[in-house]
Design a protein around this motif. Sequence first.
Motif, PDB file in Angstrom:
ATOM      1  N   ARG A   1      -0.328  -0.288  -3.514  1.00  0.00           N
ATOM      2  CA  ARG A   1      -0.694  -0.806  -2.254  1.00  0.00           C
ATOM      3  C   ARG A   1      -1.356  -1.992  -2.471  1.00  0.00           C
ATOM      4  O   ARG A   1      -1.680  -2.890  -1.624  1.00  0.00           O
ATOM      5  CB  ARG A   1      -2.074   0.104  -3.394  1.00  0.00           C
ATOM      6  CG  ARG A   1      -2.096   1.856  -2.521  1.00  0.00           C
ATOM      7  CD  ARG A   1      -3.619   2.981  -2.872  1.00  0.00           C
ATOM      8  NE  ARG A   1      -3.421   4.260  -2.376  1.00  0.00           N
ATOM      9  CZ  ARG A   1      -2.450   5.215  -4.237  1.00  0.00           C
ATOM     10  NH1 ARG A   1      -3.119   4.347  -4.534  1.00  0.00           N
ATOM     11  NH2 ARG A   1      -3.333   6.269  -3.527  1.00  0.00           N
TER      12      ARG A   1
ATOM     13  N   ILE B   1       0.966  -3.083   0.162  1.00  0.00           N
ATOM     14  CA  ILE B   1       0.787  -2.823   1.269  1.00  0.00           C
ATOM     15  C   ILE B   1      -0.351  -3.267   1.853  1.00  0.00           C
ATOM     16  O   ILE B   1      -0.724  -4.272   3.245  1.00  0.00           O
ATOM     17  CB  ILE B   1       0.286  -1.034   1.496  1.00  0.00           C
ATOM     18  CG1 ILE B   1       1.792  -0.678   1.039  1.00  0.00           C
ATOM     19  CG2 ILE B   1      -0.153  -0.994   2.932  1.00  0.00           C
ATOM     20  CD1 ILE B   1       1.315   0.863   0.930  1.00  0.00           C
ATOM     21  N   TYR B   2      -1.508  -4.163   1.360  1.00  0.00           N
ATOM     22  CA  TYR B   2      -2.368  -4.473   1.341  1.00  0.00           C
ATOM     23  C   TYR B   2      -2.227  -6.100   1.635  1.00  0.00           C
ATOM     24  O   TYR B   2      -2.935  -6.397   3.314  1.00  0.00           O
ATOM     25  CB  TYR B   2      -3.952  -4.830   0.370  1.00  0.00           C
ATOM     26  CG  TYR B   2      -4.715  -3.194   0.412  1.00  0.00           C
ATOM     27  CD1 TYR B   2      -4.741  -1.916   1.089  1.00  0.00           C
ATOM     28  CD2 TYR B   2      -5.046  -3.214  -1.166  1.00  0.00           C
ATOM     29  CE1 TYR B   2      -4.878  -0.574   1.039  1.00  0.00           C
ATOM     30  CE2 TYR B   2      -5.990  -1.260  -1.904  1.00  0.00           C
ATOM     31  CZ  TYR B   2      -5.638  -0.363  -0.594  1.00  0.00           C
ATOM     32  OH  TYR B   2      -5.649   0.986  -0.335  1.00  0.00           O
TER      33      TYR B   2
ATOM     34  N   THR C   1      -0.736  -6.159   4.867  1.00  0.00           N
ATOM     35  CA  THR C   1      -1.923  -5.969   5.793  1.00  0.00           C
ATOM     36  C   THR C   1      -2.145  -7.002   6.626  1.00  0.00           C
ATOM     37  O   THR C   1      -2.516  -7.372   7.765  1.00  0.00           O
ATOM     38  CB  THR C   1      -2.574  -4.775   5.715  1.00  0.00           C
ATOM     39  OG1 THR C   1      -1.728  -3.657   5.679  1.00  0.00           O
ATOM     40  CG2 THR C   1      -3.576  -5.023   7.470  1.00  0.00           C
TER      41      THR C   1
ATOM     42  N   ILE D   1       5.357  -3.842   9.542  1.00  0.00           N
ATOM     43  CA  ILE D   1       5.019  -3.846   7.922  1.00  0.00           C
ATOM     44  C   ILE D   1       6.121  -3.284   7.749  1.00  0.00           C
ATOM     45  O   ILE D   1       6.391  -2.029   8.020  1.00  0.00           O
ATOM     46  CB  ILE D   1       3.485  -3.142   7.378  1.00  0.00           C
ATOM     47  CG1 ILE D   1       2.076  -4.063   8.521  1.00  0.00           C
ATOM     48  CG2 ILE D   1       3.671  -3.124   5.822  1.00  0.00           C
ATOM     49  CD1 ILE D   1       1.111  -3.011   7.630  1.00  0.00           C
TER      50      ILE D   1
ATOM     51  N   LEU E   1       6.976   1.200   7.397  1.00  0.00           N
ATOM     52  CA  LEU E   1       5.661   1.229   6.925  1.00  0.00           C
ATOM     53  C   LEU E   1       5.054   2.314   7.863  1.00  0.00           C
ATOM     54  O   LEU E   1       5.079   2.403   8.627  1.00  0.00           O
ATOM     55  CB  LEU E   1       4.901   0.676   5.927  1.00  0.00           C
ATOM     56  CG  LEU E   1       4.166   1.079   4.678  1.00  0.00           C
ATOM     57  CD1 LEU E   1       4.846   1.215   3.481  1.00  0.00           C
ATOM     58  CD2 LEU E   1       3.068   0.987   4.920  1.00  0.00           C
TER      59      LEU E   1
ATOM     60  N   HIS F   1       2.942   5.045   9.783  1.00  0.00           N
ATOM     61  CA  HIS F   1       1.366   5.076   9.788  1.00  0.00           C
ATOM     62  C   HIS F   1       0.764   5.623   8.967  1.00  0.00           C
ATOM     63  O   HIS F   1      -0.981   5.178   8.749  1.00  0.00           O
ATOM     64  CB  HIS F   1       1.489   4.880  11.116  1.00  0.00           C
ATOM     65  CG  HIS F   1      -0.747   5.461  11.809  1.00  0.00           C
ATOM     66  ND1 HIS F   1      -1.073   3.594  11.656  1.00  0.00           N
ATOM     67  CD2 HIS F   1      -0.555   6.139  11.862  1.00  0.00           C
ATOM     68  CE1 HIS F   1      -2.193   3.867  12.300  1.00  0.00           C
ATOM     69  NE2 HIS F   1      -2.304   5.644  12.254  1.00  0.00           N
TER      70      HIS F   1
ATOM     71  N   LEU G   1      -0.101   3.874   5.883  1.00  0.00           N
ATOM     72  CA  LEU G   1      -1.122   2.930   5.231  1.00  0.00           C
ATOM     73  C   LEU G   1      -1.905   3.887   5.482  1.00  0.00           C
ATOM     74  O   LEU G   1      -3.401   2.896   5.085  1.00  0.00           O
ATOM     75  CB  LEU G   1      -0.504   2.191   7.116  1.00  0.00           C
ATOM     76  CG  LEU G   1      -1.181   0.879   7.026  1.00  0.00           C
ATOM     77  CD1 LEU G   1      -1.707   0.010   6.199  1.00  0.00           C
ATOM     78  CD2 LEU G   1      -0.573   0.122   9.016  1.00  0.00           C
ATOM     79  N   ARG G   2      -2.939   4.691   6.444  1.00  0.00           N
ATOM     80  CA  ARG G   2      -3.415   4.849   6.819  1.00  0.00           C
ATOM     81  C   ARG G   2      -4.487   5.348   5.521  1.00  0.00           C
ATOM     82  O   ARG G   2      -5.778   5.419   5.229  1.00  0.00           O
ATOM     83  CB  ARG G   2      -3.513   6.017   7.865  1.00  0.00           C
ATOM     84  CG  ARG G   2      -4.779   6.471   7.817  1.00  0.00           C
ATOM     85  CD  ARG G   2      -4.780   7.761   9.277  1.00  0.00           C
ATOM     86  NE  ARG G   2      -6.307   9.230   9.192  1.00  0.00           N
ATOM     87  CZ  ARG G   2      -5.753  10.012   8.037  1.00  0.00           C
ATOM     88  NH1 ARG G   2      -4.459  10.391   7.455  1.00  0.00           N
ATOM     89  NH2 ARG G   2      -6.318  10.941   8.316  1.00  0.00           N
TER      90      ARG G   2
ATOM     91  N   ASN H   1      -5.126   2.450   3.530  1.00  0.00           N
ATOM     92  CA  ASN H   1      -6.868   2.220   3.555  1.00  0.00           C
ATOM     93  C   ASN H   1      -7.791   3.349   3.113  1.00  0.00           C
ATOM     94  O   ASN H   1      -9.639   2.698   2.692  1.00  0.00           O
ATOM     95  CB  ASN H   1      -6.592   2.095   5.050  1.00  0.00           C
ATOM     96  CG  ASN H   1      -5.917   0.333   5.066  1.00  0.00           C
ATOM     97  OD1 ASN H   1      -5.400  -0.426   4.611  1.00  0.00           O
ATOM     98  ND2 ASN H   1      -5.621   0.710   6.697  1.00  0.00           N
TER      99      ASN H   1
END
Length: 479
Positions: free
Chosen positions: A351, A354-355, A358, A375, A382, A384, A387-388, A391
């Motif tokens: 994560r 990913i951040y 992003t 991304i 990646l 969606h 990613l959602r 977050n």
Amino acid sequence: MNITIIFYLLGWLLNTVAALMLLPFAVSIYYGESSGKYFLICSLVILTIGVLLTKKRPKNAKFYAKEGFVITALSWLLLSLIGCLPFYLSGEIPSFTNALFECISGFTTTGASILHDVEKMSRCMMFWRCFTQWIGGMGVLVFMLAVLPLTGGQDLYLMRAESPGPNVGKLVPKVQKTAYYLYAIYFALTVLEIICLLIAKMPLYDAVCTSFTTTSTGGFGVKNSSLGGYSPTIQYIVTIFLYLSGLNYNFFFFIWIKRFKDAFSMQEIRLYSVVFFCAVAVITADVIKTGYCLEESFRHAAFQVGSIMTTAGFSSADFDVWPSLSRSILVLLMFIGGCAGSTCGGIKVSRILIYLKTVKKEIAQLCHPRNVKVIKIDNKPLPHNVLRSANIFFIVYILIFSASTLLVSIDEFDLVTNFTAVASALGNIGPGLSLVGPTCNFDIYSAFSKYILMFDMLAGRLELFPMLVLLSPLTWKKQ
């Protein structure tokens, strides 16, 4: 909501735990301890209930994500309530709240303890205390999936609900085979560590218990000094296995099937290693100023980084007296945690990756609005929904963390104590700083605060949402 399949799977959970309780009972026979009888009593009672619940397979064996979350959350609550009974009934932990706290801390591999003197426990109870961490490390539902074809193709909902990480998939097409490979790797790491510790002249009982709590990244020790009283060789061995246990198990699977390029090209593994070794280097340089020699500085720094980043919670020294920089790094590592698909807690390196990507994408689009950036992780776009999900996880994590910190503050302890206690519980780490540091314990908190921390431990181990789904009125509302 398919209630029948929920009770059926909970019945198999009871059968599984009943069988597992026979191990500490066997330990009690070997050491001639009378307290082991409570494991046999509990085993027989819950086996009887489990057999009744699994006597008839439901006609409708299908379930979906909602049931998967509910089954997972109820399984862990039931597991904890059953697992604490031998502690409580034997009188070795006379308070039910404390017994439940210790058991939840064990199964969630948190390692936070309310015990003032762990060496007073009988060997069978100590074995069960460590064994709960090994059971919880990979997950009892994953174990059930590995040995029992239970759900007729719906298995992945259970694995996704119980396994740590933002995106849980199958190593091989069949979920049961995936669960089998995960436990095979887990078991192999445990056995290998036991052998290494025995070679380093650690007593067999200590080696088995320590290996249980290392590969599960749990951190319960059999000594009051944790691992501080053992030889440097043993501390180095545990450090190595802590690092390995913090890796994504996909890495070991790729090594197993000789896809070495895929194993070593994983971006999550690279980021995890960079953070790990950079933290070791900085802390080594920082704590050497406190009077340690270079070897001691490196050993304690590597051990504590391994212990905190993998959320194990062992200690080789009292890091609460280290310089501010070192303590600050360790607190940051509490939040980062290990890799997804490992036995670690925390937010997870995947994560964090990913951040970071992003943020990089947003900056690039601010500078060049017409550019379209995608991304990618390991050269794959990646999705969606991943990613959602990452977050939303972060938002919920912050909300639960903030609310828990406020609630435990009612006990009027200092901010550092409360902040790191909640960080420890939600990240499944173990020790914090100040009054919950490596030489202290969590018994200072009131029963109310302990239940808040117990919720945090369960929520952190199950990636937050199974516990929230269980408590949501929408889950139980008929549609």
